[in-house]
Design a protein around this motif. Structure first.
Motif, PDB file in Angstrom:
ATOM      1  N   ARG A 396       0.835  -1.203   0.000  1.00 34.97           N
ATOM      2  CA  ARG A 396       0.000   0.000   0.000  1.00 34.97           C
ATOM      3  C   ARG A 396       0.868   1.251   0.000  1.00 34.97           C
ATOM      4  NH1 ARG A 396      -3.583  -1.765   5.112  1.00 34.97           N
ATOM      5  NH2 ARG A 396      -1.425  -1.884   5.862  1.00 34.97           N
ATOM      6  N   LEU A 397       0.436   2.260  -0.772  1.00 39.37           N
ATOM      7  CA  LEU A 397       1.153   3.529  -0.815  1.00 39.37           C
ATOM      8  C   LEU A 397       0.797   4.375   0.402  1.00 39.37           C
ATOM      9  CD1 LEU A 397       0.911   4.515  -4.588  1.00 39.37           C
ATOM     10  CD2 LEU A 397       3.014   4.106  -3.301  1.00 39.37           C
ATOM     11  N   ASN A 398       1.804   4.920   1.051  1.00 38.27           N
ATOM     12  CA  ASN A 398       1.598   5.781   2.210  1.00 38.27           C
ATOM     13  C   ASN A 398       2.462   7.033   2.086  1.00 38.27           C
ATOM     14  OD1 ASN A 398      -0.124   4.121   4.123  1.00 38.27           O
ATOM     15  ND2 ASN A 398       1.533   2.677   3.698  1.00 38.27           N
ATOM     16  N   PRO A 399       1.946   8.186   2.579  1.00 35.94           N
ATOM     17  CA  PRO A 399       2.744   9.414   2.549  1.00 35.94           C
ATOM     18  C   PRO A 399       3.791   9.408   3.657  1.00 35.94           C
ATOM     19  CG  PRO A 399       0.620   9.835   3.566  1.00 35.94           C
ATOM     20  CD  PRO A 399       0.594   8.407   3.116  1.00 35.94           C
ATOM     21  N   VAL A 400       5.033   9.632   3.284  1.00 35.91           N
ATOM     22  CA  VAL A 400       6.139   9.635   4.246  1.00 35.91           C
ATOM     23  C   VAL A 400       6.782  11.023   4.242  1.00 35.91           C
ATOM     24  CG1 VAL A 400       8.363   8.625   4.855  1.00 35.91           C
ATOM     25  CG2 VAL A 400       6.563   7.186   3.848  1.00 35.91           C
ATOM     26  N   PRO A 401       6.850  11.705   5.401  1.00 33.43           N
ATOM     27  CA  PRO A 401       7.440  13.052   5.450  1.00 33.43           C
ATOM     28  C   PRO A 401       8.895  13.047   4.991  1.00 33.43           C
ATOM     29  CG  PRO A 401       6.267  12.551   7.487  1.00 33.43           C
ATOM     30  CD  PRO A 401       6.356  11.268   6.721  1.00 33.43           C
ATOM     31  N   VAL A 402       9.282  14.096   4.295  1.00 34.79           N
ATOM     32  CA  VAL A 402      10.669  14.272   3.852  1.00 34.79           C
ATOM     33  C   VAL A 402      11.363  15.198   4.849  1.00 34.79           C
ATOM     34  CG1 VAL A 402      12.179  15.085   2.018  1.00 34.79           C
ATOM     35  CG2 VAL A 402      10.006  13.968   1.439  1.00 34.79           C
ATOM     36  N   GLU A 403      12.342  14.679   5.513  1.00 34.52           N
ATOM     37  CA  GLU A 403      13.038  15.437   6.543  1.00 34.52           C
ATOM     38  C   GLU A 403      13.659  16.707   5.964  1.00 34.52           C
ATOM     39  OE1 GLU A 403      16.526  14.726   9.937  1.00 34.52           O
ATOM     40  OE2 GLU A 403      15.801  13.050   8.697  1.00 34.52           O
ATOM     41  N   GLY A 404      13.535  17.788   6.698  1.00 37.34           N
ATOM     42  CA  GLY A 404      14.147  19.051   6.287  1.00 37.34           C
ATOM     43  C   GLY A 404      13.309  19.889   5.340  1.00 37.34           C
ATOM     44  N   THR A 405      12.039  19.470   5.084  1.00 40.58           N
ATOM     45  CA  THR A 405      11.196  20.230   4.150  1.00 40.58           C
ATOM     46  C   THR A 405      10.082  20.993   4.865  1.00 40.58           C
ATOM     47  OG1 THR A 405       9.732  18.331   3.769  1.00 40.58           O
ATOM     48  CG2 THR A 405      11.638  18.587   2.297  1.00 40.58           C
ATOM     49  N   GLU A 406      10.200  21.113   6.170  1.00 37.85           N
ATOM     50  CA  GLU A 406       9.169  21.816   6.926  1.00 37.85           C
ATOM     51  C   GLU A 406       9.103  23.286   6.492  1.00 37.85           C
ATOM     52  OE1 GLU A 406      11.660  20.151   8.252  1.00 37.85           O
ATOM     53  OE2 GLU A 406      10.722  18.335   9.062  1.00 37.85           O
ATOM     54  N   LYS A 407       7.875  23.822   6.472  1.00 36.12           N
ATOM     55  CA  LYS A 407       7.692  25.198   6.037  1.00 36.12           C
ATOM     56  C   LYS A 407       6.482  25.798   6.742  1.00 36.12           C
ATOM     57  CE  LYS A 407       7.302  28.048   1.837  1.00 36.12           C
ATOM     58  NZ  LYS A 407       7.295  28.066   0.345  1.00 36.12           N
ATOM     59  N   VAL A 408       6.535  27.114   6.963  1.00 30.86           N
ATOM     60  CA  VAL A 408       5.426  27.841   7.582  1.00 30.86           C
ATOM     61  C   VAL A 408       4.904  28.867   6.576  1.00 30.86           C
ATOM     62  CG1 VAL A 408       4.681  29.283   9.504  1.00 30.86           C
ATOM     63  CG2 VAL A 408       6.440  27.542   9.879  1.00 30.86           C
ATOM     64  N   TRP A 409       3.582  28.835   6.358  1.00 30.03           N
ATOM     65  CA  TRP A 409       2.934  29.723   5.396  1.00 30.03           C
ATOM     66  C   TRP A 409       2.009  30.692   6.134  1.00 30.03           C
ATOM     67  CZ3 TRP A 409       3.340  28.162  -0.003  1.00 30.03           C
ATOM     68  CH2 TRP A 409       3.968  26.918  -0.188  1.00 30.03           C
ATOM     69  N   LYS A 410       2.077  31.970   5.783  1.00 31.52           N
ATOM     70  CA  LYS A 410       1.144  32.944   6.346  1.00 31.52           C
ATOM     71  C   LYS A 410      -0.265  32.604   5.895  1.00 31.52           C
ATOM     72  CE  LYS A 410       2.002  37.295   6.250  1.00 31.52           C
ATOM     73  NZ  LYS A 410       2.337  38.669   5.769  1.00 31.52           N
ATOM     74  N   ALA A 411      -1.217  32.690   6.824  1.00 31.85           N
ATOM     75  CA  ALA A 411      -2.593  32.354   6.474  1.00 31.85           C
ATOM     76  C   ALA A 411      -3.571  33.081   7.386  1.00 31.85           C
ATOM     77  CB  ALA A 411      -2.821  30.851   6.574  1.00 31.85           C
ATOM     78  N   ASP A 412      -4.525  33.762   6.776  1.00 29.40           N
ATOM     79  CA  ASP A 412      -5.627  34.385   7.515  1.00 29.40           C
ATOM     80  C   ASP A 412      -6.940  33.655   7.250  1.00 29.40           C
ATOM     81  OD1 ASP A 412      -3.931  36.721   8.244  1.00 29.40           O
ATOM     82  OD2 ASP A 412      -4.037  37.108   6.093  1.00 29.40           O
ATOM     83  N   LEU A 413      -6.943  32.850   6.180  1.00 32.29           N
ATOM     84  CA  LEU A 413      -8.126  32.082   5.815  1.00 32.29           C
ATOM     85  C   LEU A 413      -7.678  30.753   5.226  1.00 32.29           C
ATOM     86  CD1 LEU A 413     -11.242  31.937   5.372  1.00 32.29           C
ATOM     87  CD2 LEU A 413     -10.853  32.966   3.121  1.00 32.29           C
ATOM     88  N   VAL A 414      -8.173  29.667   5.793  1.00 29.07           N
ATOM     89  CA  VAL A 414      -7.849  28.323   5.306  1.00 29.07           C
ATOM     90  C   VAL A 414      -9.148  27.654   4.871  1.00 29.07           C
ATOM     91  CG1 VAL A 414      -6.889  26.069   5.869  1.00 29.07           C
ATOM     92  CG2 VAL A 414      -5.865  28.133   6.851  1.00 29.07           C
ATOM     93  N   LEU A 415      -9.160  27.122   3.650  1.00 35.34           N
ATOM     94  CA  LEU A 415     -10.352  26.505   3.087  1.00 35.34           C
ATOM     95  C   LEU A 415     -10.089  25.029   2.839  1.00 35.34           C
ATOM     96  CD1 LEU A 415     -11.190  29.375   0.596  1.00 35.34           C
ATOM     97  CD2 LEU A 415     -12.188  28.984   2.861  1.00 35.34           C
ATOM     98  N   LEU A 416     -10.860  24.176   3.472  1.00 31.71           N
ATOM     99  CA  LEU A 416     -10.682  22.724   3.378  1.00 31.71           C
ATOM    100  C   LEU A 416     -11.537  22.181   2.245  1.00 31.71           C
ATOM    101  CD1 LEU A 416     -10.810  21.841   7.185  1.00 31.71           C
ATOM    102  CD2 LEU A 416      -8.825  22.526   5.808  1.00 31.71           C
ATOM    103  N   ALA A 417     -10.889  21.795   1.155  1.00 28.65           N
ATOM    104  CA  ALA A 417     -11.581  21.308  -0.050  1.00 28.65           C
ATOM    105  C   ALA A 417     -11.098  19.899  -0.361  1.00 28.65           C
ATOM    106  CB  ALA A 417     -11.318  22.250  -1.223  1.00 28.65           C
ATOM    107  N   MET A 418     -11.296  18.992   0.580  1.00 30.01           N
ATOM    108  CA  MET A 418     -10.737  17.649   0.485  1.00 30.01           C
ATOM    109  C   MET A 418     -11.791  16.579   0.208  1.00 30.01           C
ATOM    110  SD  MET A 418      -7.946  17.947   3.561  1.00 30.01           S
ATOM    111  CE  MET A 418      -9.227  18.283   4.750  1.00 30.01           C
ATOM    112  N   GLY A 419     -12.928  17.016  -0.301  1.00 33.64           N
ATOM    113  CA  GLY A 419     -13.954  16.053  -0.678  1.00 33.64           C
ATOM    114  C   GLY A 419     -14.913  15.739   0.446  1.00 33.64           C
TER     115      GLY A 419
END
Length: 493
Positions: A396-419
Motif C-alpha cells: 500500500r502507498l503511504n505518505p512519508v514526510p521528507v526530513e528538512g522540508t518543513e515550512k510555515v505559510w502565512k494564512a488568515d483564511l484556510v479553506l478545506l476542499a478535500m472532498g
C-alpha cells in the motif's frame, strides 16, 4: 455521417474563455460567445465511429469511460453539422434531461474516450452540447414535460441534480412530486456548491421554473429529519426518493483545525453565492478580501475556492495537494484509452492566479501538519512538510514526510476542499437504512431500492461523491424504478 473527412481537415478549437484580466472583476460566466459556423465545424470532426466509446458510460478498472447518460453523441454531432438544431435538441434530450448543466460543469468523460482522441485531440463534445441546449432555449423549444395524473404522490428529498432529474422524469409520467430542500433555494450543489462564474444561478432558476410549470412542487427551508420527520414522509407518500447527496465534508486531523478562519470549502462557496444573490456590493460572511488564503485540496472545489478568493480580493492564494503532480500527457501504459485521461489540467482558477502572480498556486505532495493561531484564536499560519509516496510491507502507498522540508505559510483564511465522506446521518439513522462500507445508503444497483419499503436512494447519497452527470443518470433510473414500483411497468429509459 455529415463530413466524412472532417476529422482530418479540422483541428480542435475549444470554446474561448473571457480573459483573466476581465473575468476576475465580476461573477459572470466566463464563456465567450461563438459562431454557428465554428460549432458546426467542430461537429464535423466527429468520426461517427462504428463503436462510439464516447457514449459507453462504463466502469473500467481505473475509472469510468464515456458518458454515464449514454448520450447519442455521434447522432447529434451529425445533426449540428447539418444545421438541424431542433433535431439535435430532441436527440440530446432523449438521454440528458438538463444539458445546460452538463454542458457547463461536466468534465466531459465522453471526450476522454473519444476515438479521435486516441490519435488526435478529441471532439469538443461538451461545447457542442452547450450550444444545442442554448439554441433550444433561445428558440422556445424547451417545454414542461407533462402527462395525465396517476394519483400517485412521491416525496423527493434534496433538489440537487439527482433530485431534479428524479422529479423531472416522475412528473413526465404523471406522478405528483414534492421536492424537499433545506436551503432557501432549490438546486443543491448546483446552486450553492458551484460558483456563479461556472454556472450562473439564473440558468438553474430557468430550469426550476420549467419543472414547476410541469407540476413539481419545491418546498424550501425544510430539512427532512429536523423540520419534518423522515418517517412522516414514508407514511404520507406513495414513495420516497432520497437524493440528499454526500454532504459530509472531510475534515483535517491537525492541531489548530478549530481556529477561527479555518472553514469547509462548501461553507465558503455557499456564503459567497448567497451574498451575490442578495447584494454583491456587500462583503461575504466568509471573505478572502485582503487575506492570505490557503486552499487545501486540489480538485474542482479547490479550484473554485481559488477563483472565488481572487474575485473577493485576496492578498495571496496558495493551493495544497497531497498527491503528486499529474503528467502532462496520458501514460498509455498505466492509463490507456478509453479510460479517463489522468493528466495535468490547469483550470480557470489557476489561470487567474498565474495571470496575477506569474506562478501556479498549486503545491504538490505537501501535507499540512499544524495550524498556528494568535491570542484571539484566529489562524495566522499553516505548517507543512513535503511527503513522498512509499509502499509498505503489503504494497500500500503511504505518505512519508521528507526530513528538512518543513515550512510555515502565512494564512488568515484556510479553506478545506478535500472532498466528502458520505451522506449525513440524520435520515439514515431515523429510518434504520442499511449502509455500505463507505457509509453510503445501501441501495441495489439498477434498482435503487433500500431495505425500507417505499424508500429509494440515488445520486451521491447512494454512490458517494461523484459527477453531476452521474447524478442525472441515477435520478433518471431511480425514477424508472419508482414508476415501475407504483404502476407495474415504466416507459422511462
Amino acid at each position: 455521417m455529415g463530413k466524412t473527412t472532417g476529422f482530418m481537415e479540422y483541428g480542435r478549437s475549444n470554446y474561448e474563455k473571457i480573459s483573466p484580466e476581465e473575468r476576475i472583476t465580476n461573477w459572470d460566466e466566463m464563456r465567450e460567445e461563438t459562431t454557428e459556423e465554428k460549432i458546426r465545424t467542430q461537429a464535423a470532426r466527429c468520426m461517427s465511429c462504428g463503436i462510439p466509446f464516447c457514449s459507453a458510460g462504463i466502469m473500467l478498472p481505473n475509472g469510468a469511460s464515456g458518458c454515464p447518460l449514454h448520450n447519442l453523441i455521434p447522432e447529434w454531432n451529425d445533426m449540428v453539422y447539418r444545421g438541424q438544431w431542433r433535431e439535435a435538441y430532441e436527440r440530446l434530450t432523449l438521454t440528458n434531461p438538463f444539458p445546460e448543466f452538463t454542458g457547463r460543469v461536466c468534465p466531459a468523460p465522453c471526450e476522454g474516450s473519444c476515438t479521435l482522441g486516441h490519435i488526435d485531440e478529441p471532439v469538443t463534445i461538451s461545447s457542442i452540447e452547450y450550444e444545442i441546449i442554448e439554441h433550444a432555449f433561445q428558440n422556445g423549444w424547451v417545454k414542461p414535460a407533462k402527462a395525465p395524473a396517476t394519483g400517485k404522490r412521491i416525496a423527493v428529498v434534496g433538489s440537487g441534480p439527482a433530485g431534479m432529474a428524479t422529479a423531472h422524469y416522475l412528473t413526465s409520467v404523471g406522478h405528483a412530486v414534492t421536492v424537499f430542500e433545506r436551503n432557501d433555494r432549490p438546486g443543491g450543489l448546483l446552486m450553492y456548491g458551484i460558483p456563479n462564474m461556472k454556472l450562473d444561478k439564473d440558468i438553474i432558476q430557468r430550469r426550476i421554473s420549467i419543472l414547476e410549470e410541469a407540476g413539481v412542487s419545491f418546498v424550501c427551508n425544510t430539512e427532512v429529519g429536523k423540520d419534518i420527520s423522515s418517517q412522516e414522509l414514508v407514511d404520507t407518500y406513495d414513495a420516497v426518493v432520497l437524493c440528499g447527496g454526500a454532504t459530509q465534508a472531510r475534515g483535517i486531523n491537525a492541531e489548530g483545525n478549530d481556529l477561527k478562519g479555518v472553514h469547509m470549502a462548501m461553507d465558503f462557496l455557499k456564503a459567497n453565492t448567497q451574498n451575490i444573490l442578495a447584494d454583491e456590493t456587500k462583503e461575504s460572511s466568509i471573505s478572502a478580501k485582503g487575506k492570505n488564503v490557503i486552499v487545501i485540496g486540489g480538485g474542482d472545489t479547490g479550484t473554485d475556492c481559488v477563483g472565488t478568493s481572487i474575485r473577493q480580493g485576496a492578498n495571496s492564494v496558495f493551493q495544497f495537494e497531497i498527491m503528486p503532480k499529474a503528467p502532462d500527457k496520458r501514460d498509455v501504459d498505466t492509463n490507456p484509452w478509453p479510460e479517463w485521461p489522468k493528466k495535468l489540467k490547469t483550470d480557470y482558477g489557476q489561470e487567474e492566479a498565474i495571470y496575477l502572480t506569474g506562478s501556479d498556486p498549486r503545491n504538490y505532495e505537501i501535507n499540512t501538519t499544524k495550524f498556528e493561531g494568535n491570542e484571539a484564536g484566529e489562524v495566522t499560519a499553516v505548517h507543512t512538510t513535503q511527503i513522498e509516496w512509499k509502499r509498505d510491507a503489503v504494497g500500500r502507498l503511504n505518505p512519508v514526510p521528507v526530513e528538512g522540508t518543513e515550512k510555515v505559510w502565512k494564512a488568515d483564511l484556510v479553506l478545506l476542499a478535500m472532498g466528502f465522506t458520505g451522506p449525513e446521518d440524520t435520515i439514515p439513522d431515523e429510518l434504520a437504512l442499511q449502509r455500505d462500507f463507505r457509509s453510503n445508503i445501501l441501495a441495489k444497483e439498477n434498482e435503487y431500492t433500500t431495505n425500507v419499503d417505499k424508500v429509494f436512494a440515488c445520486g451521491d447519497m447512494r454512490r458517494g461523491q461523484s459527477l453531476v452527470v452521474w447524478a442525472l443518470q441515477e435520478g433518471k433510473l431511480a425514477a424508472r424504478e419508482v414508476d415501475r414500483f407504483l404502476t407495474g411497468n415504466s416507459n422511462i429509459n
